[in-house]
Enzyme design. Structure first.
Site, PDB file in Angstrom:
ATOM      1  N   GLY A  71       2.156  -4.432  10.553  1.00 29.07           N
ATOM      2  CA  GLY A  71       1.930  -4.471  11.982  1.00 29.07           C
ATOM      3  C   GLY A  71       2.510  -3.287  12.719  1.00 29.07           C
ATOM      4  O   GLY A  71       2.001  -2.884  13.751  1.00 29.07           O
ATOM      5  N   ASP A  85       5.903 -16.220  11.502  1.00 26.65           N
ATOM      6  CA  ASP A  85       4.687 -15.611  10.959  1.00 26.65           C
ATOM      7  C   ASP A  85       4.582 -15.885   9.457  1.00 26.65           C
ATOM      8  O   ASP A  85       4.434 -14.970   8.645  1.00 26.65           O
ATOM      9  CB  ASP A  85       4.683 -14.104  11.230  1.00 26.65           C
ATOM     10  CG  ASP A  85       3.279 -13.513  11.161  1.00 26.65           C
ATOM     11  OD1 ASP A  85       2.302 -14.283  11.189  1.00 26.65           O
ATOM     12  OD2 ASP A  85       3.151 -12.278  11.078  1.00 26.65           O
ATOM     13  N   LEU A 131       1.667   1.417  -0.362  1.00 28.69           N
ATOM     14  CA  LEU A 131       1.528   0.072  -0.896  1.00 28.69           C
ATOM     15  C   LEU A 131       0.716  -0.828   0.022  1.00 28.69           C
ATOM     16  O   LEU A 131       0.102  -1.792  -0.424  1.00 28.69           O
ATOM     17  CB  LEU A 131       2.911  -0.563  -1.100  1.00 28.69           C
ATOM     18  CG  LEU A 131       3.833   0.124  -2.107  1.00 28.69           C
ATOM     19  CD1 LEU A 131       5.207  -0.528  -2.093  1.00 28.69           C
ATOM     20  CD2 LEU A 131       3.235   0.078  -3.504  1.00 28.69           C
ATOM     21  N   GLY A 132       0.722  -0.527   1.307  1.00 27.31           N
ATOM     22  CA  GLY A 132      -0.006  -1.345   2.260  1.00 27.31           C
ATOM     23  C   GLY A 132       0.327  -0.929   3.671  1.00 27.31           C
ATOM     24  O   GLY A 132       1.145  -0.031   3.906  1.00 27.31           O
TER      25      GLY A 132
END
Length: 848
Positions: free
Chosen positions: A541, A655, A537-538
């Site tokens: 970090g 973040d 999916l992605g």
């Protein structure tokens, strides 16, 4: 022209402030050519003020109906009348005249604008010429507002059903009190998904939580007690496929509380809770004891139904016997006691009122955790056993009683070990609450399960030291301490070396004992669930995210952590802390894997992915309309407000950016990726830490390394602008003067041309100028360079809800480039935390 009323009589039901002939409910009203600014002052000398024998006073502004129970709107107080509510209430009148006010029966408030911010004598309600209805206290401060300025308001109306309405010249409702319920529903009123009935806190005696709420979700109707996280004590589920695009709601009808979860009117309701047919005025109220009662007017107000008790019984209400109290089968309250008349650890808070609960004789303290013991109570159960799976999940499943007890003793915040099992005590469910509400007797023949409670107590006897000590004894004690210290140091070194060589095994053993963890999966199970990690999916970090499906059909996002040298140190804290946080606007951690060298995190699947692909779309078909963008901004604000203010310890995300906001199938937004988060005590105002985050979203104070939760507020402000403008905060494809979004924002603010910046890919964005400009000014407030001048996230939520205004005196000197060039090239800064507080080291399911 300005007209001021000082209560010579209640004004007519409909107040018109525009210029034309208006028709409502078949009646026409002619009114002046000029806009009218109207005000009502809470004057103690008003001739129609009525004092009741229960101590309440009303001063009516609008009065609806004829002889009998009637809806009225105005100022209300109860008791000493030091403060007042602007409220809608039902009163019994002895005349059909508008001038004669109630003289019999007590008024019943069914809605109030300023329940949390009451006003004083001589406060003023203003219906301003710009259409905003504002409540100002005597010192001029705004206690409440409809925030309807510039919306072409034509009039104010109190309807036959008790709904206060602001409408425009076309008769369209612009604002209505029915959309902002408090603790009451009246016949004809709906409770829509996203809204709550929230009980008022009265003379209850709890110290943590105790605030009850009622809400509808896409699954049904739920009643919660305000613990952390909220726990359901009642639910009525609706199963099936949704057949309507209308958001789920419940509606108070004559004879029922109707659930429209999958369908909508005019279809039949999906479920109903029966209510006695009305023979007079009725209302439904969520009480401070958690009961949902229906009241009806006879010769006085009387309870005619208790809607939840038929299902729950008396003892299943979380605070029926206060904290630590035990509710017996006959409804009597008592305190926990030791078997065979042993040491007493609890006493009644008030012996004349046992229902107020019990207090600890010796308060628990983490300073003397070695003296914690468990008081065993057999055949005792807890209300969350009957909760809804997914809301009140056990902290440990498939464990034996001893593991449950040890889990509580190892966790200082745990106040009790509640163990529930069938016939095998080696395989049960364990609940480890951080606050203990009412307990109740368990009747196995009725519940068909066994249950024991183990309350954590402070054993002071084990920590006592003889008062008389001779010098000889002191010498022996000193030598003993020295020897023990030396031995302890040697043992510590040996244990460190042992753990260093067996860290993975020690970590896994520890995880088996930590309370409050989500489900633990084996690596093979997750490998199978993701088809050998085949659908990425992605990338984040600390690893990649894969789509998966568990054995029960639940779709999940599985994060496979990489670079374990950095991640492994914080993996335990991530699972233990983030796994215990539950909020509708935070991505939920379903489980984890710690299997030899494998470290994985399992999150709920968010089918619409991350926000960035919807606001920075390569394909314009992905562009969002304003309604969805506003809801996403609101959801982010609520999620951050929960982290900052509603958790046991404050969590700073650090973040906030579109890539870390995920969207579900209904475009509900959830904050994700806590990989850089910081956990601090609520009494800490600021902490020192090394710089971390993503360039472009970093607040100016990062240069000092001393930060507060206001760094999240700054990041939120940047994200709001990106959502509204449909572009990145740093876009090198733009002309040089427009490359930095904050620099352009400052220019357009000063020129009063904010709409020039709004996303042009969706035409709908041009039709909502007033709301968009308000949200952009809210972003400006969040972006103040001086962090002390930024709002808290709870203030942001109030602005979004329309109960608070944006600060007017703002500094537009935004800081938009804080990082040295070498750091900008990194793209994201990961730094170790200072030792002032622990790291929250998770990475949620969304890509970075």
């Amino acid at each position: 022209m300005k007209i001021t009323w000082s209560f010579s009589r209640p004004v007519p039901l409909i107040l018109i402030i525009s210029s034309s002939l208006y028709l409502i409910n078949g009646e026409s009203f002619d009114y002046p050519e000029a806009n009218l600014s109207t005000s009502w002052t809470n004057s103690p000398s008003a001739p129609h003020s009525v004092n009741f024998s229960d101590g309440s006073t009303v001063r009516s502004i609008l009065l609806r109906g004829s002889f009998g129970p009637r809806y009225a709107c105005g100022f209300f107080c109860n008791g000493s009348c030091d403060t007042y509510l602007f409220a809608i209430f039902i009163v019994q009148t002895d005349s059909a005249s508008y001038i004669t006010m109630p003289s019999i029966g007590f008024p019943q408030v069914v809605w109030s604008a300023n329940r949390d911010r009451p006003v004083r004598l001589n406060a003023t309600l203003l219906l301003k010429s710009d259409g905003d209805l504002v409540l100002q206290d005597v010192d001029g401060t705004v206690a409440w507002s409809t925030n309807t300025s510039a919306k072409s308001i034509a009039g104010l109306n109190l309807t036959e059903t008790g709904n206060l309405v602001l409408f425009d010249e076309k008769g369209t409702t612009i604002w209505q009190s029915f959309d902002h319920p408090t603790d009451v529903l009246v016949p004809g009123q709906s409770l829509v998904i996203g809204n709550y009935l929230t009980a008022s806190v009265s003379n209850t005696n709890w110290t943590n939580g105790g605030l009850y709420s009622l809400s509808v979700t896409s699954e049904g109707l739920f009643a919660y007690v305000g613990s952390n996280p909220p726990q359901a004590y009642y639910f009525k589920l609706v199963s099936g496929n949704k057949t309507s695009n209308v958001p789920s709601y419940v509606k108070f009808l004559n004879g029922s509380l109707a659930l429209f979860v999958l369908s909508a009117e005019p279809s039949e309701p999906d479920e109903v809770i029966s209510v006695p047919q009305a023979s007079s005025a009725q209302y439904m109220k969520l009480g401070s004891d958690g009961h949902l009662r229906v009241y009806q007017w006879g010769d006085k107000w009387a309870e005619v139904a208790d809607l939840l008790t038929g299902y729950l019984g008396e003892c299943n209400y979380p605070l029926v016997c206060g904290t630590y109290g035990i509710c017996s089968n006959n409804g009597q309250c008592s305190c926990p006691a030791s078997a065979n008349g042993g040491t007493s650890y609890f006493r009644q808070k008030d012996y004349r009122q046992p229902s107020l609960g019990c207090s600890e004789i010796t308060p628990l303290t983490c300073v003397e955790q070695q003296n914690h013991e468990l008081l065993e109570l057999d055949d005792i159960r807890y209300f969350i056993y009957d909760g809804y799976n997914g809301i009140n999940n056990p902290d440990m499943t498939g464990v034996d009683m001893e593991s449950c007890k040890q889990g509580c003793l190892r966790n200082c915040s745990c106040k009790a070990a509640l163990f529930q099992y069938g016939y095998n005590s080696s395989n049960g469910d364990c609940y480890l609450p951080s606050e203990v509400f009412s307990l109740m007797n368990n009747v196995e023949e009725t519940t068909h399960y066994n249950s024991s409670a183990f309350l954590k107590v402070q054993n002071v006897q084990s920590g006592t030291v003889p008062k008389k000590k001779t010098s000889h004894m002191a010498l022996i004690a000193g030598l003993s301490v020295g020897v023990l210290s030396t031995v302890a140091c040697i043992l510590g070194i040996l244990m460190y070396l042992y753990k260093r060589g067996n860290s993975e095994e020690a970590e896994e053993d520890y995880l088996d004992q930590v309370p409050g963890l989500p489900t633990r999966f084996s690596y093979e199970v997750l490998k199978s669930a993701t088809s050998d990690f085949s659908k990425k999916l992605g990338e984040g970090g600390f690893g990649s995210v894969y789509e998966g499906t568990l054995g029960d059909g639940t779709k999940v996002a599985v994060k496979l952590l990489e670079g374990l040298g950095q991640v492994k140190k914080s993996f335990l804290v991530e699972v233990e802390i983030i796994g215990s946080i539950h909020h509708v606007n935070l991505v939920r951690l379903i489980g984890f894997c710690a299997d030899k060298s494998h470290r994985l995190l399992v999150y709920e699947f968010m089918c619409n992915g991350s926000l960035d692909k919807w606001i920075f779309p390569k394909n314009q078909a992905f562009s969002l309309d304003w309604k969805h963008r506003w809801k996403i901004i609101f959801d982010i604000a609520r999620g951050l407000a929960y982290l900052h203010e509603d958790c046991r310890q404050k969590i700073i995300h650090l973040d906030i950016k579109p890539q870390n906001i995920l969207l579900d199938e209904s475009f509900n937004a959830k904050v994700s990726d806590f990989g850089l988060s910081k956990l601090i005590d609520k009494d800490q105002s600021q902490v020192m830490t090394a710089m971390r985050g993503t360039p472009g979203y970093l607040a100016p104070e990062w240069l000092s390394s001393i930060i507060t939760e206001k760094v999240d507020v700054y990041g939120f402000g940047v994200v709001v602008l990106e959502i509204v403008c449909g572009r990145k905060n740093l876009d090198r494809y733009q002309p040089e003067e427009g490359m930095h979004l904050l620099s352009l924002f400052k220019q357009k603010l000063e020129e009063d041309r904010l709409m020039d910046m709004v996303d042009k890919h969706n035409e709908d964005m041009q039709y909502n100028e007033r709301e968009i400009v308000k949200v952009m000014r809210l972003a400006a407030w969040c972006l103040q360079s001086d962090f002390t001048k930024r709002p808290s996230m709870s203030m942001v939520v109030k602005v979004m809800e329309g109960v608070m205004d944006v600060e007017e005196n703002l500094d537009y000197g935004f800081s938009f480039s804080q990082l040295p060039k070498p750091m900008e090239a990194v793209g994201r800064i990961d730094a170790k935390f200072a030792a002032t507080s622990p790291l929250l080291p998770s990475v949620l399911s969304g890509p970075r």
